[in-house]
Design an enzyme around this catalytic site. Sequence first.
Site, PDB file in Angstrom:
ATOM      1  N   SER A 122      -7.514-128.956  12.496  1.00 33.94           N
ATOM      2  CA  SER A 122      -6.841-128.025  11.697  1.00 33.94           C
ATOM      3  C   SER A 122      -7.646-127.044  11.152  1.00 33.94           C
ATOM      4  CB  SER A 122      -6.825-128.868  10.092  1.00 33.94           C
ATOM      5  OG  SER A 122      -6.316-127.901   9.314  1.00 33.94           O
ATOM      6  N   LYS A 179      -3.870-136.578  10.173  1.00 35.95           N
ATOM      7  CA  LYS A 179      -3.584-135.281  10.302  1.00 35.95           C
ATOM      8  C   LYS A 179      -2.136-134.996   9.655  1.00 35.95           C
ATOM      9  CE  LYS A 179      -3.712-130.756  11.172  1.00 35.95           C
ATOM     10  NZ  LYS A 179      -2.584-130.321  11.724  1.00 35.95           N
TER      11      LYS A 179
HETATM   12  C1  6PG Z   1      -3.393-126.853  10.372  1.00 34.96           C
HETATM   13  C2  6PG Z   1      -1.907-126.651  10.116  1.00 34.96           C
HETATM   14  C3  6PG Z   1      -1.166-126.362  11.442  1.00 34.96           C
HETATM   15  C4  6PG Z   1      -0.142-125.834  11.604  1.00 34.96           C
HETATM   16  C5  6PG Z   1       1.316-126.585  10.931  1.00 34.96           C
HETATM   17  C6  6PG Z   1       2.355-125.930  10.319  1.00 34.96           C
HETATM   18  O1  6PG Z   1      -3.699-128.097   9.847  1.00 34.96           O
HETATM   19  O2  6PG Z   1      -4.129-125.921  10.993  1.00 34.96           O
HETATM   20  O3  6PG Z   1      -1.162-127.635   9.474  1.00 34.96           O
HETATM   21  O4  6PG Z   1      -1.188-127.693  11.974  1.00 34.96           O
HETATM   22  O5  6PG Z   1       0.184-124.439  10.980  1.00 34.96           O
HETATM   23  O6  6PG Z   1       1.744-127.202  11.862  1.00 34.96           O
HETATM   24  O7  6PG Z   1       3.273-126.597  10.054  1.00 34.96           O
HETATM   25  P1  6PG Z   1       4.840-126.452   9.775  1.00 34.96           P
HETATM   26  O8  6PG Z   1       5.376-125.444  10.863  1.00 34.96           O
HETATM   27  O9  6PG Z   1       5.564-127.450   9.472  1.00 34.96           O
HETATM   28  O10 6PG Z   1       4.753-125.737   8.454  1.00 34.96           O
END
Ligand code: 6PG
Length: 467
Positions: free
Chosen positions: A128, A182
């Site tokens: 993340s 996650k």
């Molecule tokens: C992170 C985010 C990353 C991504 C998501 C967005 O932790 O860096 O969560 O994984 O930006 O996949 O998710 P959505 O497209 O479902 O909003």
Amino acid sequence: MNPSCDLGMVGLGVMGRNLLLNFADHGFRVAGLDTDPAKVTALSAEGGSRVIATGEARTFIDSLRLPRAIILLVPAGKAVDAVTGQLSPHLAAGDLVIDAGNSHFKDTERRAKELAARKLHFFGLGVSGGESGARRGPSMMPGGPREAFERVRPMLEAVAAKVDGQPCVAWLGPGAAGHYVKMVHNGIEYGVMQLLAEAYDLMHRGLGFSNTQMAEVFGAWSQGPLQSFLVEITAKILNKLDPKTGNHLVDEILDVARQKGTGKWTSQEAMDLQVPLLTIDAAVALRDLSAYDRERTAASRLLNRPDKAFAGDRAAALAQLENACHAAIVATYAQGFALLRKASEVHGYNLELATVARIWRGGCIIRAALLEDFRAAYNAQPQLPNLLQDPKLAQQLMKRDEDLRAALRLAIDLGIPAACFLSALAYLDAYRSARLPTNLIQAMRDFFGAHTYERIDEPGTFHTQWE
Ligand code: 6PG
């Protein structure tokens, strides 16, 4: 070719490239593979002689030291199976494949079994922090065989975000524990984002604040107990001007949210495990509702309600809203952690929730000052069933309880939708109810279906002829 590389990366999109360059910055020798020649060229240009960039699977594999460690950063889903299928015949027993995408935890479980049958290790790694996190220090959530983690641990610790000198990465548990954590991280992300969007709506449409004023408010909040990445970026977003129109960019953006699905997975999984996630469910539903833009436009005329102007004290309303955000955000994390607690038992992950809170303090999207309080709560009581049972957090929450209600009264009165705030309060009120009205539900079930009920004064199950 001389196998000189410590690590390989498959998928050189922005995330893969940035993470790979982060490893290179920390002195590791890395190789990158992608079928898109433009991506290979982009990595060569940025990484120079520190990296091997190639479109040839053979060259890539041969460049890696044994036992190999390969990170996949390809879109979740079929691409992970396709790449694993292409690579695995070339791999040797003991090699480790790490899926660093947002894969569904059930896919990770299946892949780990398939690869284990071929004596290969498979690891689900939640990453993340978006593009800049990957480049400068993400939070990483690994799960899988512990001995395999120990091999890559120094590399992961080197590139992870650091808080108080501690890396935001730790082995979380076996199987798909990393991808599970996650997924829940993203569920919480959905909840907090929706709460901040509702606060913005209430300030904007309700209290009549301009974007610049709201940027100041969120900026001030991010200096206090609400300090967090999502509050900080909200302040920056609200200040940003659109080069095309000169207006604030946020006003030029269509109000339809997209989603890759991790929030929905969190809600679906919570339903399966019967863990109530009211706020996260509401956040997913509100993203869905945002997609009905045509219907909403039609309904805005048909279900029109006279605008009500705010007639109170703005400063007081703002202070209430800050406290409401605080309480609702704590409730959202509490729901996410409660799901992790249950999943830990059901899926056998044996998660240490203090460790999860620790590695979420930096690098990730939901990093927030509050995580230090959550870590302290789980350190004090590792088996805490819910964060709301921690005496300090409970006290902090109760101090803000009236303000959460006041902010909601305002939203209801002005007709500003605040589903996540409402669900956070409903969660709190239900969770602290020693007696719920579920006795009536049981009576009805017994009335129409002879499903029986239990009594408060006597063990056993009972049935009544109600009519
Ligand atoms: C992170 C985010 C990353 C991504 C998501 C967005 O932790 O860096 O969560 O994984 O930006 O996949 O998710 P959505 O497209 O479902 O909003």
